[in-house]
Design a protein around this motif. Structure first.
Motif, PDB file in Angstrom:
ATOM      1  N   ASP A 139       0.833  -1.202   0.000  1.00 46.56           N
ATOM      2  CA  ASP A 139       0.000   0.000   0.000  1.00 46.56           C
ATOM      3  C   ASP A 139       0.867   1.250   0.000  1.00 46.56           C
ATOM      4  N   MET A 140       1.873   1.278   0.869  1.00 51.46           N
ATOM      5  CA  MET A 140       2.760   2.433   0.953  1.00 51.46           C
ATOM      6  C   MET A 140       3.540   2.616  -0.345  1.00 51.46           C
ATOM      7  N   ILE A 141       4.032   1.539  -0.919  1.00 56.36           N
ATOM      8  CA  ILE A 141       4.802   1.640  -2.165  1.00 56.36           C
ATOM      9  C   ILE A 141       3.939   2.203  -3.293  1.00 56.36           C
ATOM     10  N   MET A 163       0.047   9.263   5.800  1.00 55.41           N
ATOM     11  CA  MET A 163      -0.210   7.826   5.783  1.00 55.41           C
ATOM     12  C   MET A 163       0.245   7.134   7.062  1.00 55.41           C
ATOM     13  N   ASN A 164       0.960   7.846   7.937  1.00 53.80           N
ATOM     14  CA  ASN A 164       1.484   7.207   9.139  1.00 53.80           C
ATOM     15  C   ASN A 164       0.395   6.558   9.981  1.00 53.80           C
ATOM     16  N   PHE A 165      -0.750   7.236  10.099  1.00 46.80           N
ATOM     17  CA  PHE A 165      -1.811   6.702  10.948  1.00 46.80           C
ATOM     18  C   PHE A 165      -2.344   5.385  10.417  1.00 46.80           C
ATOM     19  N   ARG A 166      -2.179   5.160   9.085  1.00 52.87           N
ATOM     20  CA  ARG A 166      -2.653   3.913   8.516  1.00 52.87           C
ATOM     21  C   ARG A 166      -1.932   2.710   9.122  1.00 52.87           C
ATOM     22  N   ILE A 167      -0.648   2.904   9.494  1.00 52.81           N
ATOM     23  CA  ILE A 167       0.146   1.796  10.019  1.00 52.81           C
ATOM     24  C   ILE A 167      -0.424   1.325  11.356  1.00 52.81           C
ATOM     25  N   LEU A 168      -1.182   2.181  12.028  1.00 45.88           N
ATOM     26  CA  LEU A 168      -1.804   1.779  13.289  1.00 45.88           C
ATOM     27  C   LEU A 168      -2.749   0.598  13.110  1.00 45.88           C
ATOM     28  N   THR A 169      -3.217   0.383  11.900  1.00 44.41           N
ATOM     29  CA  THR A 169      -4.189  -0.675  11.660  1.00 44.41           C
ATOM     30  C   THR A 169      -3.540  -1.999  11.273  1.00 44.41           C
ATOM     31  N   GLN A 184      -8.244  -2.603  -5.648  1.00 40.47           N
ATOM     32  CA  GLN A 184      -8.598  -1.210  -5.922  1.00 40.47           C
ATOM     33  C   GLN A 184      -7.428  -0.456  -6.542  1.00 40.47           C
ATOM     34  N   HIS A 185      -6.212  -0.724  -6.064  1.00 39.67           N
ATOM     35  CA  HIS A 185      -5.029  -0.125  -6.703  1.00 39.67           C
ATOM     36  C   HIS A 185      -4.999  -0.487  -8.189  1.00 39.67           C
TER      37      HIS A 185
END
Length: 226
Positions: A139-141, A163-169, A184-185
């Motif tokens: 996702d990050m890439i 996007m940092n907060f996404r890593i919390l999941t 979806q990508h």
């Protein structure tokens, strides 16, 4: 707390990266007070690079300093998630407009790279066996490559911070959810390859709304803040 000792080369950057990961992955919990002396002892360094790192993290909104009280981890609630997704979508829309101005050769180069990346991600992702961390990596890439094509480092760094907060999941979404995210990508890139700009915008909006809803559902299940 058992933490890895920091090497002395590039000390300030290493401390910053280490603390950022501890906060993002919630080793330090929401609203937890960060003790600088305890951190210095556990990491085997002086307090100066820790203070510098916390100043940088505060500028990014990950911690908050209360005068004469201390520094605390900033919690994430639904309002914050909604604002972050809205900001990310604004950047994505700006990026699409830059793509429209690329030369044919430049567009072919970037679109081809995204095409190869997403095909690989979809092929590699197996909901039964692939570790959650790998989905986050893909996702990050994808989003980094999509933004970085425009060559604006400041916008790229801002987007990555968002996007940092996404890593919390990382420990919460199911493989099925991440598999859908990879699909979806792929759909976004399919629209991009056809130079269907409205279709690309619609795909990005659908993708980010999906991520937003997953985050909000998780936050709700954890009492409204994480």
């Amino acid at each position: 707390m058992d933490l890895p000792k920091i090497q002395t080369s590039n000390l300030f950057d290493q401390v910053y990266i280490t603390l950022k990961q501890l906060i993002i992955r919630r080793t330090f919990r929401s609203n937890e007070k960060i003790s600088i002396p305890v951190l210095a002892k556990n990491l085997g360094i002086s307090i100066t690079p820790i203070r510098e790192a916390l100043n940088r993290l505060e500028a990014e909104g990950l911690v908050k300093t209360v005068p004469k009280v201390g520094t605390f981890v900033v919690g994430i609630d639904k309002s914050y998630v909604e604002q972050v997704i809205e900001f990310r979508l604004m950047i994505d829309y700006w990026v699409i407009e830059q793509y429209r101005q690329f030369s044919a050769e430049r567009f072919e180069e970037i679109a081809g790279r995204l095409d190869q990346l997403t095909r690989h991600a979809v092929a590699e992702v197996d909901p039964a066996v692939t570790p959650i961390e790998q989905y986050g990596h893909f996702d990050m890439i994808f989003h980094t490559e999509f933004i970085n094509a425009c060559g604006n480092i400041q916008i790229l760094e801002t987007y990555q911070n968002l996007m940092n907060f996404r890593i919390l999941t990382v420990g919460n979404p199911t493989p099925k959810q991440y598999n859908l995210s990879m699909t979806q990508h792929r759909e976004i890139v399919d629209q991009l390859l056809k130079q269907d700009w409205q279709g690309t915008r619609d795909g990005l909006r659908q993708h980010l709304n999906y991520s937003k809803q997953n985050l909000i559902d998780w936050i709700d299940s954890n009492g409204g803040e994480v």
